[in-house]
Design an enzyme around this catalytic site. Structure first.
Site, PDB file in Angstrom:
ATOM      1  N   ASP A   1      40.854  60.525  37.616  1.00 10.35           N
ATOM      2  CA  ASP A   1      41.686  59.484  37.030  1.00 10.35           C
ATOM      3  C   ASP A   1      41.999  58.443  38.105  1.00 10.35           C
ATOM      4  OD1 ASP A   1      44.176  59.315  34.672  1.00 10.35           O
ATOM      5  OD2 ASP A   1      44.488  58.331  36.612  1.00 10.35           O
ATOM      6  N   ILE A   2      41.863  57.186  37.742  1.00 10.69           N
ATOM      7  CA  ILE A   2      42.122  56.124  38.720  1.00 10.69           C
ATOM      8  C   ILE A   2      43.623  56.069  39.025  1.00 10.69           C
ATOM      9  CG2 ILE A   2      41.908  53.648  39.195  1.00 10.69           C
ATOM     10  CD1 ILE A   2      39.497  53.565  37.395  1.00 10.69           C
TER      11      ILE A   2
ATOM     12  N   ASN B   1      45.943  46.683  36.403  1.00 18.71           N
ATOM     13  CA  ASN B   1      45.863  45.739  35.272  1.00 18.71           C
ATOM     14  C   ASN B   1      46.965  44.677  35.372  1.00 18.71           C
ATOM     15  OD1 ASN B   1      43.664  46.513  33.623  1.00 18.71           O
ATOM     16  ND2 ASN B   1      44.830  48.254  32.844  1.00 18.71           N
TER      17      ASN B   1
ATOM     18  N   ASP C   1      38.783  46.039  33.355  1.00 23.90           N
ATOM     19  CA  ASP C   1      37.527  46.459  32.698  1.00 23.90           C
ATOM     20  C   ASP C   1      36.373  46.476  33.694  1.00 23.90           C
ATOM     21  OD1 ASP C   1      38.885  46.660  30.359  1.00 23.90           O
ATOM     22  OD2 ASP C   1      37.967  44.918  29.379  1.00 23.90           O
TER      23      ASP C   1
ATOM     24  N   GLU D   1      41.216  55.485  31.766  1.00 21.71           N
ATOM     25  CA  GLU D   1      40.750  55.332  33.156  1.00 21.71           C
ATOM     26  C   GLU D   1      40.464  56.704  33.738  1.00 21.71           C
ATOM     27  OE1 GLU D   1      43.879  56.798  33.005  1.00 21.71           O
ATOM     28  OE2 GLU D   1      44.559  56.000  34.943  1.00 21.71           O
TER      29      GLU D   1
HETATM   30  P1  GH3 Z   1      48.447  57.339  37.851  1.00 21.35           P
HETATM   31  O1  GH3 Z   1      48.211  57.020  39.278  1.00 21.35           O
HETATM   32  O2  GH3 Z   1      49.527  58.342  37.667  1.00 21.35           O
HETATM   33  O3  GH3 Z   1      47.204  57.738  37.161  1.00 21.35           O
HETATM   34  O4  GH3 Z   1      48.987  56.009  37.180  1.00 21.35           O
HETATM   35  P2  GH3 Z   1      48.218  55.028  36.207  1.00 21.35           P
HETATM   36  O5  GH3 Z   1      48.923  53.722  36.216  1.00 21.35           O
HETATM   37  O6  GH3 Z   1      46.772  54.984  36.559  1.00 21.35           O
HETATM   38  O7  GH3 Z   1      48.341  55.797  34.838  1.00 21.35           O
HETATM   39  P3  GH3 Z   1      48.835  55.357  33.427  1.00 21.35           P
HETATM   40  O8  GH3 Z   1      48.399  56.455  32.515  1.00 21.35           O
HETATM   41  O9  GH3 Z   1      50.313  55.018  33.479  1.00 21.35           O
HETATM   42  O10 GH3 Z   1      48.083  54.024  33.084  1.00 21.35           O
HETATM   43  C1  GH3 Z   1      46.729  54.017  32.732  1.00 21.35           C
HETATM   44  C2  GH3 Z   1      46.358  52.581  32.512  1.00 21.35           C
HETATM   45  O11 GH3 Z   1      44.962  52.458  32.204  1.00 21.35           O
HETATM   46  C3  GH3 Z   1      47.103  51.958  31.359  1.00 21.35           C
HETATM   47  C4  GH3 Z   1      46.027  51.314  30.517  1.00 21.35           C
HETATM   48  O12 GH3 Z   1      46.370  49.993  30.155  1.00 21.35           O
HETATM   49  C5  GH3 Z   1      44.830  51.312  31.412  1.00 21.35           C
HETATM   50  N1  GH3 Z   1      43.593  51.347  30.633  1.00 21.35           N
HETATM   51  C6  GH3 Z   1      43.170  52.303  29.795  1.00 21.35           C
HETATM   52  N2  GH3 Z   1      41.966  51.972  29.241  1.00 21.35           N
HETATM   53  C7  GH3 Z   1      41.647  50.748  29.740  1.00 21.35           C
HETATM   54  C8  GH3 Z   1      40.542  49.853  29.532  1.00 21.35           C
HETATM   55  O13 GH3 Z   1      39.613  50.120  28.769  1.00 21.35           O
HETATM   56  N3  GH3 Z   1      40.557  48.692  30.225  1.00 21.35           N
HETATM   57  C9  GH3 Z   1      41.569  48.369  31.077  1.00 21.35           C
HETATM   58  N4  GH3 Z   1      41.493  47.232  31.730  1.00 21.35           N
HETATM   59  N5  GH3 Z   1      42.629  49.181  31.271  1.00 21.35           N
HETATM   60  C10 GH3 Z   1      42.669  50.352  30.617  1.00 21.35           C
HETATM   61 MG    MG Z   2      45.630  56.712  36.384  1.00 19.22          MG
HETATM   62 MG    MG Z   3      45.389  58.455  33.050  1.00 17.72          MG
END
Ligand code: GH3
Ligand code: MG
Ligand code: MG
Length: 306
Positions: free
Chosen positions: A173-174, A181, A190, A217
């Site tokens: 997980d990123i 974002n 993206d 992500e």
């Molecule tokens: P953590 O280090 O705990 O993983 O924090 P995080 O911010 O990475 O985790 P969180 O689950 O709070 O947020 C995940 C984010 O990923 C929120 C969402 O908008 C973004 N995301 C999910 N799918 C996509 C996508 O297809 N494109 C983009 N640009 N962002 C995405």
């Molecule tokens: Mg994350």
């Molecule tokens: Mg996540």
């Protein structure tokens, strides 16, 4: 122009083979055999046909039996079969369709009509294949999606139990991607997802290794015949390759560039293991990697080899 399709003609009457072959060449590559036994032999070989024209009445294994065996074999079941036969009552025709044939042509046949029907069925098959491919891939990154992940993990768990081999799963997980974002915009987010997917895809070298976009992500790696030490080595190369991308992430609290947290589940062969159980184990590990500070890999103590 698409590649010429390979067509297998199975008919014990040489005249039928000749007439069909003359009409279908040169648009199609023709393979012709005179018995069900020979057809099954060809279908064990490396050059599979794109469509089969199958006579029903033949000495030895008849066309129905050939079709039945074909449809029971996962490697062959997708090849369209057209019965082409002198038997022309409704019951026989229905039996052909019930066995999985796509069409039924009665003799004496008109080769022009046979050719037209073949063209239709080949087009349909191409469209079905394309749809299946699209349904298995993630639209944004082009790598396999969650649906393919589920199917692959199920298959690999069964295979590992059957062969008594190890199986590892890495969920990743990123880190701070929401902040990424927020800082750089959703479109840049993206692009980042595409780059990470590409790096993971390049990393998996063995044909049996499988990478997928698991969720927003989140990505997953299924590593058959891989114990925990090797899985940890691969996890390290994931961190290194993603760091090498050098995607700036000024809003990250753990690194200056985009990083990932990884959870590894590495399981010894055990018929009791389920896909859900394995995902849960990797999920718990990955959650721990986040808890421990992100930009790192975690593996449960029970999974570690000494
Ligand atoms: P953590 O280090 O705990 O993983 O924090 P995080 O911010 O990475 O985790 P969180 O689950 O709070 O947020 C995940 C984010 O990923 C929120 C969402 O908008 C973004 N995301 C999910 N799918 C996509 C996508 O297809 N494109 C983009 N640009 N962002 C995405
Ligand atoms: Mg994350
Ligand atoms: Mg996540």
């Amino acid at each position: 122009m698409s590649e010429p399709s390979r067509i297998l003609i199975v008919d014990d009457e040489p005249h039928n083979i000749k007439v069909l072959t003359d009409y279908l060449r040169p648009e199609h590559k023709i393979m012709a055999v005179k018995s069900g036994e020979q057809a099954l032999k060809v279908l064990k070989g490396p050059k599979l046909p794109g469509l089969i024209l199958l006579d029903i009445m033949m000495p030895g294994i008849d066309g129905y039996e050939v079709c039945k065996r074909l449809k029971a074999d996962p490697a062959l079941m997708h090849i369209p079969v057209i019965f082409i036969t002198a038997m022309s009552n409704c019951e026989q025709e229905v039996k052909g369709f019930e066995l999985g044939a796509v069409d039924f042509i009665t003799k004496p046949f008109n080769p022009v009509v046979v050719k037209a029907r073949i063209t239709t069925h080949l087009q349909l098959k191409r469209k079905t294949d394309l749809l299946e491919r699209l349904a298995s891939l993630d639209g944004l990154t082009g790598i396999p999606n969650r649906r393919s992940f589920n199917l692959t993990l199920d298959r690999e768990i069964r295979r590992a139990a059957r062969n008594g081999s190890d199986l590892s799963l890495i969920l990743m997980d990123i880190d701070y991607f929401k902040q990424y974002n927020d800082r750089y915009g959703h479109l840049a987010g993206d692009t980042c997802l595409r780059q990470v997917a590409q790096v993971l895809d390049n990393l998996v070298k063995r044909a049996s290794d499988f990478v997928a976009r698991y969720g927003g992500e989140e990505f997953a790696l299924i590593l058959p015949e891989t114990g925990c030490n090797e899985a940890l080595r691969i996890a390290e190369s994931v961190h290194a390759a993603v760091a090498q991308l050098k995607i700036p992430h000024a809003a990250s609290r753990v690194a200056k560039t985009v990083s990932l947290s990884l959870g590894v589940a590495s399981l010894k062969p055990d018929p009791g293991i389920t896909a859900d159980g394995m995902v849960d184990a990797a999920d718990t590990s990955f959650y721990q990697a986040k808890q421990n500070g992100r930009n790192q890999t975690y593996i449960a103590a029970g999974d570690q080899q000494t």
